[in-house]
Structure formats: C-alpha cells, structure tokens
Design a protein around this motif. Structure first.
Motif, mmCIF file in Angstrom:
data_model
loop_
_atom_site.group_PDB
_atom_site.id
_atom_site.type_symbol
_atom_site.label_atom_id
_atom_site.label_comp_id
_atom_site.label_asym_id
_atom_site.label_seq_id
_atom_site.Cartn_x
_atom_site.Cartn_y
_atom_site.Cartn_z
ATOM 1 N N THR C 26 0.448 2.146 -3.025
ATOM 2 C CA THR C 26 -0.053 2.472 -1.701
ATOM 3 C C THR C 26 -1.546 2.167 -1.590
ATOM 4 O O THR C 26 -2.033 1.770 -0.532
ATOM 5 C CB THR C 26 0.272 3.939 -1.334
ATOM 6 O OG1 THR C 26 0.236 4.100 0.072
ATOM 7 C CG2 THR C 26 -0.678 4.916 -1.952
ATOM 8 N N ASN C 38 0.773 -2.109 8.075
ATOM 9 C CA ASN C 38 -0.022 -1.295 7.159
ATOM 10 C C ASN C 38 0.368 0.183 7.218
ATOM 11 O O ASN C 38 0.727 0.760 6.194
ATOM 12 C CB ASN C 38 -1.518 -1.460 7.431
ATOM 13 C CG ASN C 38 -2.102 -2.639 6.703
ATOM 14 O OD1 ASN C 38 -2.293 -3.689 7.274
ATOM 15 N ND2 ASN C 38 -2.360 -2.486 5.421
ATOM 16 N N PRO C 39 0.275 0.801 8.431
ATOM 17 C CA PRO C 39 0.664 2.221 8.464
ATOM 18 C C PRO C 39 2.136 2.422 8.131
ATOM 19 O O PRO C 39 2.502 3.429 7.521
ATOM 20 C CB PRO C 39 0.338 2.663 9.888
ATOM 21 C CG PRO C 39 0.145 1.435 10.679
ATOM 22 C CD PRO C 39 -0.241 0.370 9.755
ATOM 23 N N LEU C 43 3.341 4.908 5.188
ATOM 24 C CA LEU C 43 4.206 6.061 5.428
ATOM 25 C C LEU C 43 5.526 5.939 4.683
ATOM 26 O O LEU C 43 6.072 6.934 4.194
ATOM 27 C CB LEU C 43 4.477 6.230 6.933
ATOM 28 C CG LEU C 43 3.407 7.028 7.660
ATOM 29 C CD1 LEU C 43 3.701 7.097 9.148
ATOM 30 C CD2 LEU C 43 3.311 8.444 7.086
ATOM 31 N N ALA C 46 4.863 6.944 1.202
ATOM 32 C CA ALA C 46 4.667 8.388 1.129
ATOM 33 C C ALA C 46 5.997 9.112 1.266
ATOM 34 O O ALA C 46 6.277 10.072 0.535
ATOM 35 C CB ALA C 46 3.695 8.838 2.223
ATOM 36 N N CYS C 47 6.825 8.664 2.190
ATOM 37 C CA CYS C 47 8.120 9.324 2.382
ATOM 38 C C CYS C 47 9.001 9.158 1.155
ATOM 39 O O CYS C 47 9.719 10.083 0.754
ATOM 40 C CB CYS C 47 8.835 8.765 3.613
ATOM 41 S SG CYS C 47 8.110 9.324 5.172
ATOM 42 N N LYS C 49 7.958 8.821 -1.957
ATOM 43 C CA LYS C 49 7.440 9.728 -2.974
ATOM 44 C C LYS C 49 7.863 11.157 -2.675
ATOM 45 O O LYS C 49 8.313 11.900 -3.558
ATOM 46 C CB LYS C 49 5.913 9.637 -3.043
ATOM 47 C CG LYS C 49 5.410 8.340 -3.659
ATOM 48 C CD LYS C 49 3.958 8.080 -3.305
ATOM 49 C CE LYS C 49 2.998 8.862 -4.152
ATOM 50 N NZ LYS C 49 1.594 8.543 -3.812
#
Lengths: 544, 269, 92
Positions: C26, C38-39, C43, C46-47, C49
């Motif tokens: 990331t 990018n976002p 995300l 992150a989701c 993980k």
C-alpha cells in the motif's frame, strides 16, 4: 376484587433480601437497578416538567414579558434535553426493561449484571454533568445543539452539557448491549424466539438502535466539544467547516433515538392490550418483525429533519420517500392491536385506559408525522408548532402514556402492592384530557404559522396558546397524581399476589415481588405466548 | 441450528465443577463464554459506529478540500506511519499468540506474548508522541488553544518543514530539483485549509491512541492474571475478548494509515 | 458452541506476513500514478488486511453465524451512514 384467599406478601423477595445503602448501591440485581433508575428518571421527568410549566406560563401572553428571550431559550433547551436524554430514552428500557426482560426470557439476571450497575452509575455521572450545566445557568442552544451557534457563539455551558449527554449515551449503550446478549444467549429452555413476549422483541429492537446509533451521537458531541474548546473549525463555516455536517451526524442518531423511545412503549402496549382483551395478540409475527423493521428503517430517514437546511433536493426526495416507508410497520402494530381487541373481552383497568390513550394519540402523532415527511408541506410547517404538536403526540400521548400504563400494569409485580384503581382511572382521564387540551391547539398554531422556540407571538395566536397552557396545568395534575398514589400504595396498597391481572407470561408465574434470583426453578417453556382464549369464559369469571 | 441455552443443569450445579470464574447468572461456563464473546462483539459494533462517524466526516471534507488533504497528508512523515503500522500489526500477531497460549494453558508463553504485545503497543504510542511533537514544532496543531497556533504558511517560531504553502508553491521532485507548483495565493489558501486535515489527523489518531492507552491498561491487568495462572483451556475468556478489542484497534489503524498518510504520495515530475 | 477449531501459530505467521506485505504494497501503490484507482487500490488493500485480521486473528472464520451477522451488520450500518450522507453532498 374477590378472590377466595387473601394474597400475602412473600417472605423473602428482592426488596427485603438485603438491607442497607450498600446493598442497593452495589447491587447486581437487575430488579434493584431498575428501581434505582426509576427514582432517577422520575426526578428528571419532574425537572423537565418544571421547565415545561415555565414555558407555558410565558406563552400565556403574546409579549415576551415573563422571561427574556435568552432565558426562554434556556427553558426550552433544558426541557428538551432533560426529557429526551434523561427521561424518555431510559424510561421503559432502563426501568421496565431492566426489571422484566430477564424474567420474561426465564433467566436469573441479565447477561452482565455488573455492567448493568455500571450503566446506572454512568447515567448518574451524565446526569451530574447535566445538572452542573443547569447550575451554571443552563444551555440555550435548543436540544439539537445546532452549530455554529453551539460551537462558537454562546457563553453558556455547552461543553459541560454536551459531555453530560455523551456520558449518558454510554449508559444507554450498555443497557442495549446487555439486552441483546441476554435475549440471544440466556433464554430458558423452550423459550424460542417465537415464544418471546412482544415486550422483549420491542426492547431488543430498541437495543439494536441504542448500540448502532448512540456511538455516532457520541462522536458528534466529542467533535462539538473539541470545536468549542479548541476553536477548530469542523462545523463552523468561518473556519471552513460545514454546519450541515453536524446536522447529518446529529440526526443520524437522534432520529433513530425517537424509535428507541417509542419501541419499548409499543412493547408495553402489546402486553397490556392482549391481557385486557383476554385474547392472543393478533399477528404476533407481524408485530415482532415490525419492531425490527422500525429499528432498521429508522436509520435511513434522518435527513427529514433537514429538508430546509440546505441538503440537495434529490437527497430530500429520497429521505421523504423513506420516511413514508417507516410509518408502515408502526401502522401494522396499530392495526394488530385493534384486531386483538376485536371480539376480545375488554376490561377497562387503568393500564388498558392508558393503552387506549396510546393507540389513539400515537396514531394522530404518527399521521401528522407523515404530513411532515411530505417535502412540499414540510417547507411550510418546519420549525412551527405543528412539529412540536406532532412529536408531543407521539412522545407524551404515546410514549409517556405507555410508560404510565406499563408502570401501572407491572407495579403489583414490582412492589407486591396494588395502586388505588379509582384514583388511577381518574388520573388517566385527567392526563388524557389535559394532554389533548395542551397539544391539539398547537397543531392549529403551527398550521397558522406560529414558529417554535419563540417566547413572543402575534396577538391572534393568544387564544390557542391560553388553551394550551390551561391544558398543561391539567396535564400536570394527571402526572402528579400517580406520583402520590404510587408512593401511598407502597405502604397502604392492597397486597397484589403473584398474578392480580390473571395474565399470561413468565413474570406472572413468580411471586410479587419476585425473589432475587427470579425463579425458584428455572421454567421450561412449552406454551405459545399469550395463550389466552382457550377457556375464555372461565378466564372472564376469574377476573374481578 | 443452535438454540441456546441448552443447559441441562437448571438450578443447582455440582459443586465440584464450579470454576471460580463462573458467574451466577450463567447456567454453564460455555454459556458464559458465548455470552461474553458475543457481548464483546456487540461492543465492537458500537466502536465501528463511533469511529465510523469520524470516518464519514473525514470523507466529506476530503472530497471538499482534496488539495488541502493531499498537502496535509504529504507533510506528515510517512516513515513513522509505516513503521507504526508494522508495529501494530506485529502486536496483533503477538496478541493472537497470547490467546492461543492461554487456550493451550501455557503460562510462560501467555505471559511472554502479553508482554510483547504491551511492548509493541507502547512503542506505537512512543512513535505517536514523536509525531505529535513534530507537528507541534511545525505549528500544525489546529485551533490555537494547544500548541503555538496553527500556521502552514511559515509563521515565526515554526520549523521550516511546516511551511506547506512553500511546498505547494515550490515542490521538489525525487532528485531534489524544484518543479513548477501552484501560484502563491492558491498555495496559501490550500495551506490554510490544511487545518481541517489536521483536525482529522489529531481527532482520528487521538481517538485511536486513547483506545490503545486503555488497551495497555487492560493488558497490565491481564498480565497479572496470566502470571497467576488464572487462564487455561477451560477459561481464557478475558484474554480472548481483549484480543478481539486489540485486533479491532489494529483494524482501525489499518484504515487510518492509508487515509491519513498516503492520500497522494506520487512524486512530482 | 463446543470447542471451535483454533488457528495454529503457523497460520498466524502466514497471516501476519500477508499483512506486512500488504502494508509495503500500500505504501508503494501510493507512489504510483493510477488516477482514480489510487484510492480504490488503497481501500482494497486495507479491506483485505482488515478481512484477514477479522477472519483469522479474531477467529470469525471459525465462529458461529451470530458473530458473522454481527460483524456484517457493523459494516453495513457504517455503509448506511457514509452512503446516505454522501448522497446529499454529491448531489448538491
């Protein structure tokens, strides 16, 4: 009431099991905690009522002659804050719910008794902050704390009040958490979801709202307090912030909050209506699921409080439509209660009188909610007395009546004593009359355009305002009477016995008052709920 | 389908089986464990909504003030955030191992892993303190009540790294060479707007750090109990449930790291 | 619920390695020019993980339905808050 044998108080029960202040302040018994809450919220009810009395006193005359406008702002704010956060939200769940939910599911206590006691202490802490704010002059932002007025422009103790409400919110969260875990994991053998009393379903649904919505209020108030304390600009346009964001976050909780307030009341009405119609509740499954539906739908309608705040028209239309949808499950309940009464053997004991009052007044309140949900109409009646009348119809005509009905219904269970029926019926009647006299004129006032939160108004509104204030004084009598006779009944009331109403439900199988551990033997449930009607004639003969 | 409680012992329980941690309202240790675990999950639900409110507000402001958020994000030292993320994930691992050790009844390993979790958690907080100090020096603490007063445009008394307006007007590429940036007025406006970004930086990491501090307090309590051999295969509920809490705090950080530190780290050309 | 199967330390090591890898990924992804992605990539990582932590460290993979419903309810409600609030801001 002619029964063959005179009822006697049980030897040992939760009230005399242990004496002394420590046994109360350190109790883990859900029933004692319910009583602790009862005293606390009764105090706040009368405090909020005092502010209401002062408001109505001011509004007797068109000129703002009794109080200055700043003081008047404090009156309606303190009335709202105390009534909503310190009376209505805890009322049925923390008093009746705490007392009855474990007994109704057939267990010895809630899942987390220490957390239950903690929740009361947290509530007291929040109340202490609130009273401190009062001592420092009270807050004048309106109970809605809209920014940037609340975050940047006032010298009143907004932070103290905000912190108080924030803390009290956690009490609510812990109560809800306890109920949810108890209902899921501690039901007696045989107590399936489909056999749970509707009171439990209602409190369960309200608990869902408590745990999902209150945290957002918590963070909103934290941000408000931070903004006020540290001059950061989250909600202040001067500093680049967005006041509408505050409203979004505030109402995300505060709209579902009204369902936290009303759902347990609806649960009470379900119990009362079925008992005093001597008939199984009509459409149990529908009522049970409608509680869940209200809880869920209640979360997607919040911006109907913001139609004129600057939200986009598209968004307003969506929220308006969803607000119509949320009325449907409530209507389902009203239909089902009515159908329960149909061809039932209806008796007119005090709890049933309050239930009648609830059904009629809640219906009026609910329908006028639909008026407000209509986008085009709301533009005209938003922030007028129409809104005030609407929410008092549902909150007082609905919720407070349900609370009083529940108190009367379960008073014998909680205290072992009956209240005086004659006085109680009189009080119920006075409350009903006083309520309508107070709040019906307010619908008309709102329609005619009288704005809310103003201490002065044009001359032509005076007659209706005087009617309303007169009604308020009658209503006050209706509320004071139960306070007096309930206290009286503790000493002189007729001993009730385990089941004075001949009602069905696990709570009526144990003694009045119940023993500390609720049941001498944990029940095994084999019957459907509300199995009235099997021997209707026999039942009718057995009562009164 | 499991219907609960399915306990056969209704009122009296054989004294011999009475685990000291068995609370009176439960019919069995199993019911207690289930209820406690579920209770912790419900509590975490409330935490999701509480942080969620902050995330929502963050999202709305990020959309509105994207350039300022990029600038603010770029001005925080990404290496600390990166290391801290690894530290916290590591502490999640050690916590999971602590739960495993408790479940297996291995006392020394329980204690070891709990201590490691405690150490890693403290390291995390230490790094946060370093970061906050850097923000203090750069005058990036919003509001003006705490700190030296907010300034991202190079006010006196603030360290040079805090001059975000300068970085926007004269950005540097990877080689250190200056490339074209925004005009002065625009740069200064964006720099002023970064105050909102820093509100969220401090609010979100602050709320997170508060949860960590509380967690460390509970860890100390758990350590004492683990040292006293209170946990074993029949009863390790407090360790398990605290593990859930700790992992949740880790998950919040997993989102905070990209949302606060990595909004746009594309090097200038 | 009787004894759930418990993940092994070996499994935990695998998971934590994935989480470390995700963190490294990331960071680098934030330095690549991907426009709107990018976002989205950030995300998604992150989701992923978060999902690994939830499923394995928090044992949801081995839990009963009630736990799973509770977790999903939490994220769903958060989605309500975010999406309906955004629906106002994005349509102004």
């Amino acid at each position: 009431m002619s029964t063959a044998t005179q009822a006697v108080m049980p030897q040992k029960h939760y009230l005399n099991d242990n004496y002394g202040i420590r046994s109360w302040l350190l109790t883990k018994d859900h029933k004692r905690i319910a009583i602790l809450y009862l005293f606390t919220i009764t105090f706040f009810f009368f405090l909020g009522g005092l502010f209401a009395a002062l408001i109505r006193l001011e509004l007797l005359t068109p000129a703002g002659d009794l109080f200055q406008s700043d003081t008047y702002n404090k009156l309606f704010t303190m009335h709202g804050v105390n009534m909503i956060f310190f009376f209505l939200i805890p009322s049925v769940p923390a008093v009746l719910g705490n007392f009855l939910v474990p007994i109704m599911v057939g267990t010895k206590d809630l899942a987390f008794p220490k957390i239950n006691l903690l929740s009361w202490y947290i509530f007291i802490a929040g109340a202490a902050f609130s009273l401190t704010a009062l001592l420092y002059g009270g807050v004048d932002t309106g109970w809605t704390f809209y920014t940037p007025l609340s975050s940047g422009y006032l010298k009143t103790p907004v932070i103290v009040m905000g912190v108080g409400i924030l803390i009290a919110g956690f009490a609510s969260i812990f109560t809800g958490l306890n109920f949810i875990v108890t209902v899921h994991r501690m039901r007696a053998p045989g107590m399936t979801w489909g056999r749970l009393p509707l009171f439990v379903w209602a409190n369960y649904a309200a608990s869902l709202i408590m745990i999902l919505g209150t945290p957002v209020l918590a963070i909103t108030l934290i941000l408000l307090v931070l903004e006020r304390g540290f001059h950061i600009g989250i909600f202040d346009p001067k500093l680049g912030g967005d006041p509408v964001l505050f409203q979004h976050m505030f109402w995300f909780y505060s709209h579902p909050a009204v369902y936290i307030m009303i759902l347990p009341g609806m649960g009470v009405i379900s119990e009362i209506v079925t008992c005093f119609s001597r008939k199984r509740v009509f459409g149990y499954t529908f009522i049970a699921f409608s509680s869940i539906a209200i809880a869920v739908f209640g979360f997607v309608v919040w911006a109907h409080h913001m139609f004129v705040a600057g939200i986009s028209t598209y968004s307003a239309m969506v929220f308006s439509l969803l607000s119509y949808a949320v009325a449907i499950p409530s209507a389902v309940k009203v239909f089902n209660w009515t159908a329960t009464m149909y061809k039932g053997s209806v008796s007119y004991d005090t709890p049933m009188l309050y239930a009648f009052g609830f059904i009629g007044l809640f219906t009026v309140g609910g329908l006028t909610g639909l008026f407000l949900a209509a986008l085009g109409l709301d533009v005209h009646i938003h922030d007028t007395y129409f809104v005030i009348a609407h929410f008092h119809y549902v909150m007082v005509g609905g919720m407070v009546m349900a609370y009083l009905g529940g108190l009367h219904f379960w008073w014998p269970k909680m205290t072992g004593r009956m209240y005086p029926e004659g006085w109680a019926k009189l009080a119920a009647l006075i409350t009903f009359i006083g309520f309508n006299l107070t709040f019906f004129p307010q619908f008309i006032l709102g329609y005619l355009g009288m704005p809310r939160r103003y201490h002065s108004y044009p001359e032509e509104f005076q007659v209706l305002n005087v009617l309303s204030s007169a009604g308020a004084s009658v209503l006050a009598v209706g509320f004071i009477l139960p306070a007096i006779y309930f206290l009286w009944s503790l000493r002189y009331g007729e001993i009730a016995g385990p089941n004075p109403w001949n009602a069905k439900g696990l709570e009526w199988t144990t003694s009045s008052p119940p023993p500390t551990h609720n049941f001498d033997e944990i029940p095994v449930v084999t019957e459907e709920p509300y199995h009235y009607g099997a021997n209707l004639d026999e039942e009718v003969a057995g009562v009164h | 389908m499991r219907r609960s409680p399915v306990s056969t012992s209704q009122t009296t329980t054989p004294a011999t089986e009475h685990h000291p941690a068995w609370a009176h309202q439960f019919d069995s240790m199993e019911q207690q464990r289930d209820a406690s675990s579920f209770g912790m999950w419900v509590f975490l639900l409330t935490e999701i909504m509480m942080f969620g409110g902050l995330f929502t507000a963050y999202l709305i402001y990020r959309i509105r003030y994207y350039d300022a958020f990029v600038a603010g994000s770029s001005s925080i030292d990404v290496k600390w955030g990166f290391y801290n993320t690894l530290v916290l994930i590591g502490s999640s691992f050690t916590m999971a191992m602590a739960v495993w050790a408790a479940h297996k009844g291995k006392r020394m390993q329980q204690v070891l892993y709990l201590v490691l979790t405690l150490v890693l958690g403290t390291v995390f907080l230490g790094v946060k303190a370093v970061e906050y100090k850097a923000k203090y020096d750069e005058c990036h603490i919003p509001g003006g009540v705490i700190g030296k007063g907010f300034s991202a445009t190079g006010a006196a008394g603030c360290s040079a790294e805090g001059n975000i307006a300068e970085d926007i007007e004269h950005p540097k590429n990877l080689a250190g060479k200056e490339v074209s940036g925004k005009p002065r007025a625009a740069a200064e406006q964006i720099a002023r707007q970064t105050e909102i970004f820093f509100v969220f930086y401090f609010a979100m990491t602050g709320l997170h750090a508060t949860h960590m501090i509380i967690g460390i307090g509970v860890l100390l309590w758990l350590l004492r109990r683990a040292w006293n051999s209170e946990f074993g295969p029949e009863y390790y509920t407090p360790v398990e449930n605290f593990g859930l809490y700790w992992h949740f705090v880790d998950i919040v950080w997993i989102y905070l790291f990209p949302l606060l530190y990595l909004i746009n780290r594309i090097p200038h050309k | 619920m009787s004894e759930n199967s418990h993940p092994t330390p070996a499994l935990y090591l695998v998971i934590v390695s994935c989480l470390f890898a995700g963190t490294v990924l990331t960071y680098f992804a934030a330095t690549w020019e991907m426009g709107i992605f990018n976002p989205i990539v950030a995300l998604t990582i992150a989701c992923t993980k978060a999902t690994l932590v939830i499923l394995y460290f928090m044992h949801v993979r081995y839990s009963n339905k009630l736990t799973i419903v509770t977790v999903c309810a939490g994220f769903f409600w958060l989605l309500i808050l975010i999406s309906l609030s955004l629906s106002d801001y994005l349509t102004r």
